[in-house]
Design a protein around this motif. Sequence first.
Motif, PDB file in Angstrom:
ATOM      1  N   GLU A 161       0.807  -1.215   0.000  1.00 11.06           N
ATOM      2  CA  GLU A 161       0.000   0.000   0.000  1.00 11.06           C
ATOM      3  C   GLU A 161       0.843   1.269   0.000  1.00 11.06           C
ATOM      4  O   GLU A 161       0.638   2.162  -0.820  1.00 11.06           O
ATOM      5  N   PHE A 203       0.090  12.475   4.343  1.00 13.30           N
ATOM      6  CA  PHE A 203      -0.903  11.936   5.252  1.00 13.30           C
ATOM      7  C   PHE A 203      -0.964  10.427   5.160  1.00 13.30           C
ATOM      8  O   PHE A 203      -0.913   9.716   6.165  1.00 13.30           O
ATOM      9  N   VAL A 204      -1.056   9.924   3.921  1.00 11.32           N
ATOM     10  CA  VAL A 204      -1.176   8.473   3.766  1.00 11.32           C
ATOM     11  C   VAL A 204       0.113   7.785   4.179  1.00 11.32           C
ATOM     12  O   VAL A 204       0.089   6.707   4.778  1.00 11.32           O
ATOM     13  N   ILE A 251       2.083   8.660   6.511  1.00  5.40           N
ATOM     14  CA  ILE A 251       2.166   8.585   7.975  1.00  5.40           C
ATOM     15  C   ILE A 251       1.117   7.628   8.529  1.00  5.40           C
ATOM     16  O   ILE A 251       1.414   6.767   9.348  1.00  5.40           O
ATOM     17  N   THR A 252      -0.125   7.786   8.057  1.00 10.68           N
ATOM     18  CA  THR A 252      -1.205   7.030   8.694  1.00 10.68           C
ATOM     19  C   THR A 252      -1.231   5.572   8.266  1.00 10.68           C
ATOM     20  O   THR A 252      -1.579   4.719   9.077  1.00 10.68           O
ATOM     21  N   THR A 271       1.045   3.387  10.308  1.00 14.92           N
ATOM     22  CA  THR A 271       0.585   3.437  11.695  1.00 14.92           C
ATOM     23  C   THR A 271      -0.643   2.563  11.887  1.00 14.92           C
ATOM     24  O   THR A 271      -0.739   1.790  12.850  1.00 14.92           O
ATOM     25  N   ALA A 272      -1.588   2.691  10.955  1.00 10.71           N
ATOM     26  CA  ALA A 272      -2.804   1.894  11.066  1.00 10.71           C
ATOM     27  C   ALA A 272      -2.470   0.411  10.984  1.00 10.71           C
ATOM     28  O   ALA A 272      -2.993  -0.404  11.751  1.00 10.71           O
ATOM     29  N   SER A 273      -1.563   0.049  10.055  1.00 13.34           N
ATOM     30  CA  SER A 273      -1.187  -1.364   9.927  1.00 13.34           C
ATOM     31  C   SER A 273      -0.580  -1.867  11.226  1.00 13.34           C
ATOM     32  O   SER A 273      -0.927  -2.946  11.728  1.00 13.34           O
ATOM     33  N   HIS A 274       0.332  -1.075  11.770  1.00 14.54           N
ATOM     34  CA  HIS A 274       0.999  -1.448  13.016  1.00 14.54           C
ATOM     35  C   HIS A 274      -0.021  -1.674  14.136  1.00 14.54           C
ATOM     36  O   HIS A 274      -0.012  -2.708  14.805  1.00 14.54           O
ATOM     37  N   ALA A 275      -0.918  -0.695  14.276  1.00 11.51           N
ATOM     38  CA  ALA A 275      -1.885  -0.791  15.367  1.00 11.51           C
ATOM     39  C   ALA A 275      -2.806  -1.987  15.174  1.00 11.51           C
ATOM     40  O   ALA A 275      -3.122  -2.702  16.132  1.00 11.51           O
ATOM     41  N   LEU A 276      -3.176  -2.227  13.942  1.00 13.88           N
ATOM     42  CA  LEU A 276      -4.089  -3.338  13.666  1.00 13.88           C
ATOM     43  C   LEU A 276      -3.422  -4.676  13.976  1.00 13.88           C
ATOM     44  O   LEU A 276      -4.007  -5.539  14.645  1.00 13.88           O
ATOM     45  N   LYS A 292      -0.886  -5.265  15.910  1.00  6.19           N
ATOM     46  CA  LYS A 292      -0.650  -5.376  17.348  1.00  6.19           C
ATOM     47  C   LYS A 292      -1.936  -5.762  18.071  1.00  6.19           C
ATOM     48  O   LYS A 292      -1.942  -6.636  18.951  1.00  6.19           O
ATOM     49  N   SER A 293      -3.008  -5.102  17.660  1.00  4.47           N
ATOM     50  CA  SER A 293      -4.290  -5.369  18.293  1.00  4.47           C
ATOM     51  C   SER A 293      -4.726  -6.809  18.049  1.00  4.47           C
ATOM     52  O   SER A 293      -5.237  -7.480  18.960  1.00  4.47           O
TER      53      SER A 293
END
Lengths: 94, 310, 107
Positions: C44, C74-75, C77-78, C81-86, C88-89
């Motif tokens: 992505e 924006f994309v 950075i986010t 980050t979103a992939s990482h958080a997802l 991890k979650s």
Amino acid sequence: MILTVVALALIVVMAMAIARAFLGPTIYDRILAVNLFGTKTVLLIAVVSYIAGRPDFLDVALIYALINFISVIAVLRFFEYGSSKVNDKVGKDA
Amino acid sequence: MVRARDLFATVMLSGIYGLLSASFFILMDAADVAFTEAAVGAGIFPLLMLTVLTSVGRYEAERRRVRYLPLFVMVVLAGALFAAVLQMPPFGAVDAPSHGHVAQRYIQDSPAEIGIPNMVTSVLASYRGFDTLGEVVVIFTAAVGVVVILLGGRPKTPQQSTQALMAEHKVLRVVGKMLIPLILLFGLYVQFHGEYGPGGGFQAGVIFAVGIILYAMLFGLSNAQRVVPLGVLRWLVALGVLIYGSVGLANLVVGGEYLNYSMLASDPVTGQHIGIILIELGVGITVASAMVLIFFAFTRATRSRDELEE
Amino acid sequence: MPELITLLSSLCLLLGAFLIFSGGLGVLRFPDFFTRMHAAGVTETMAVTLIVLGLMLHSGWGLPLFKLLLILLFVMITGPTASHALAKSALHGGLRPLGDDSNNERH
């Protein structure tokens, strides 16, 4: 011409993402699919704005990029906040 | 979507639906509608729904059997709507009924009468100012309802538990810190750029609210309430409507009609500009504070119920 | 010179489209969540960069260029980050990658 090809590729991938969102099987797959769909929407709007020659559509693309990120965070927070009553069913999600 | 027992999956799919319909609007060249759909349909709606799910639980309570009468009514209605869509004039047809009445007058006269490049804003904020006032009042009423039901009485002091919700998500918090100012800045841009490009008070309000909600999600509710206290929010919700209404009254005072801004300055076009900027500001304030207020109210209600259970 | 820019822009766009398609295929076909995550997350960022870069070359100077730059930043950075958080979650939520032997023990 090339822009149209890119737009078509984006639409195909969006369809794939929807398929994954329906198939699941875990809830994280659905989140991933929605996230993927959102990013592709941002790109699609940007590309379409050039195909249509309307650069002010880029504002819409920008707000999508924003919203997309925030939805993912909201979803994750939803899981972690209600961990006791929500998380036990992850994986068995139908 | 219909068969999903898991309400969470339903929310996710409705988010996709919001993205999809905004793409349709873009393809039909309606940038303003797409903007609203992006901010509301794909953004704030799933967010609020998730917050509601936190308080009501994720799964439907019992397995209901299929009710055939409502299903039948829905199928018939959907069939009728499809048939109606097939009968509609083709996209962009010159003789479509919606182009017959006032649209032509708006398109021909608005550059001279109002003189701002984005015609959608001039229709929404000036020609149909009264409709928009109604919409703002609807949002105001919704916020009042939520406050009355969920917060009831005077605002309690925020609980001492500064328990950070996403404490282990360091990366998210750092990135969030970087992004929130940008989001608020973008909200201001949308607010004051509404006359020139897609945007305006509604969308800007939602973007602003989303920025604050992001802060609340990353750093905890009590921290966010220290930034924007509930009491201030309550005042702001009313203030937006007040600004909108008083601009209308000011027109009456200077001798015009209600919400006809032409008399606000010596030059009618300048008067229209001033009026539109002011009422968009009112709309933005009300929408932003109402969204944040609703989010806070739901989150608080959930938390206090959990504490009662413990 | 304009030809060169057009060529570069087309190249970026086509490469980006290919990457996006491969990512979508991965999300649809890979066997478990983490592999799908891998397919989506890795392609992505690069694909968005390439496509927005292609559009930037296509557009020339002006406000649109600046907005594209914002979208790109924006994309970039986010997205990760979103992939990482997802990921991890998901790991915290009890999902284990394929081939992980400690399948049953939750920490």
